[in-house]
Design a protein around this motif. Sequence first.
Motif, short mmCIF file in Angstrom:
data_model
loop_
_atom_site.label_atom_id
_atom_site.label_comp_id
_atom_site.label_asym_id
_atom_site.label_seq_id
_atom_site.Cartn_x
_atom_site.Cartn_y
_atom_site.Cartn_z
N LYS A 21 0.98 1.50 -2.30
CA LYS A 21 1.88 1.36 -1.15
C LYS A 21 2.45 -0.04 -1.04
CE LYS A 21 -0.37 5.02 1.40
NZ LYS A 21 -1.54 5.32 2.18
N LYS A 22 1.67 -1.05 -1.36
CA LYS A 22 2.16 -2.43 -1.32
C LYS A 22 3.22 -2.68 -2.40
CE LYS A 22 -0.09 -4.05 2.19
NZ LYS A 22 0.60 -4.52 3.39
N ALA A 25 6.36 -0.88 -1.10
CA ALA A 25 6.89 -1.58 0.09
C ALA A 25 7.54 -2.90 -0.31
CB ALA A 25 5.77 -1.82 1.10
N GLU A 29 11.88 -4.07 -0.19
CA GLU A 29 12.46 -5.25 0.44
C GLU A 29 13.09 -6.21 -0.56
OE1 GLU A 29 9.97 -7.25 3.22
OE2 GLU A 29 9.33 -5.40 4.20
N PHE A 187 2.05 -7.38 -2.54
CA PHE A 187 3.27 -7.13 -1.78
C PHE A 187 4.27 -8.26 -1.98
CE2 PHE A 187 5.71 -7.96 2.10
CZ PHE A 187 6.44 -6.79 2.18
N GLN A 191 7.98 -8.15 -3.67
CA GLN A 191 9.06 -8.48 -2.74
C GLN A 191 10.00 -9.51 -3.36
OE1 GLN A 191 7.72 -10.64 0.74
NE2 GLN A 191 9.05 -9.42 2.07
#
Length: 195
Positions: A21-22, A25, A29, A187, A191
Motif C-alpha cells: 500500500k505504501k 500510495a 503522489e 512511501f 513519492q
Amino acid sequence: MNILVVYTYPHQDSLNGAFLKKVTAGCAENAHVQKVQVLDLYGENFDPVLTFNQTKRRRDMHVDPALERYRQQILWADKLVFVYPIWWGRPPAMLLGYIDQLFASNFAYKDQKGLLPEGLLKGKSAVCISTMKGPATYPLFWLNNAHQVLMKRALLNFVGIKKVKFFEFGSMESAKGKQTQKLDRVFRYFQSIQS
C-alpha cells in the motif's frame, strides 16, 4: 514511468500488504509515475511449478501462451518492484517459481556462442522490498548476503537490469521493529523517484 509491483505474500492484510500500500500510495503522489500495475501472485493463484515434458519444452518457455500476459507486464514496465518476505534466507518459492518461468531464455536473456548471455531487459530498474522476522544483519553476517547476491547478481543483472535498490527490513515481528518508520521510508522513496 510504468511500474509493475510483484507482490508475493499469502494475503494483503499483513505487514507486507502495508508495504504494498505504501508503494502504490507513494507512486500515486509522484508526477513521474504514469501507471502502476500490481501482480498479486498468491491472489491470482499463480502456479510456480515448472513442468516440462514432450509437449511443453524448456526451450519454448519464452512463447508459452499461458505466460504471455506476465511477459507483457514485464515488457511494459520501466521499473519492477518486488515485495516479499525472506523465508529461510531467500524469497518465497512462489516468487522464485515466477522468476523461473518468466525470466526465460529468448525473453529475458539470449545465449551467445562462447560469450556470456546478453540480458534482454536492459534499461529497466528494480526495487526489492523484503521483510524478515530476524534482525536485518542476519543475511549479511550469517548468509554472506546470499539474498542480495541471488536477486541482484544471479538474476537481475544477468537479464540486463543493472540498477537495483534494496529495502531489507528486519525485526518486523518485534514491538520495537520501527514498522511505522520503515513504511514511511518506502512511501517517501516512491513519492520521489524519478527513474
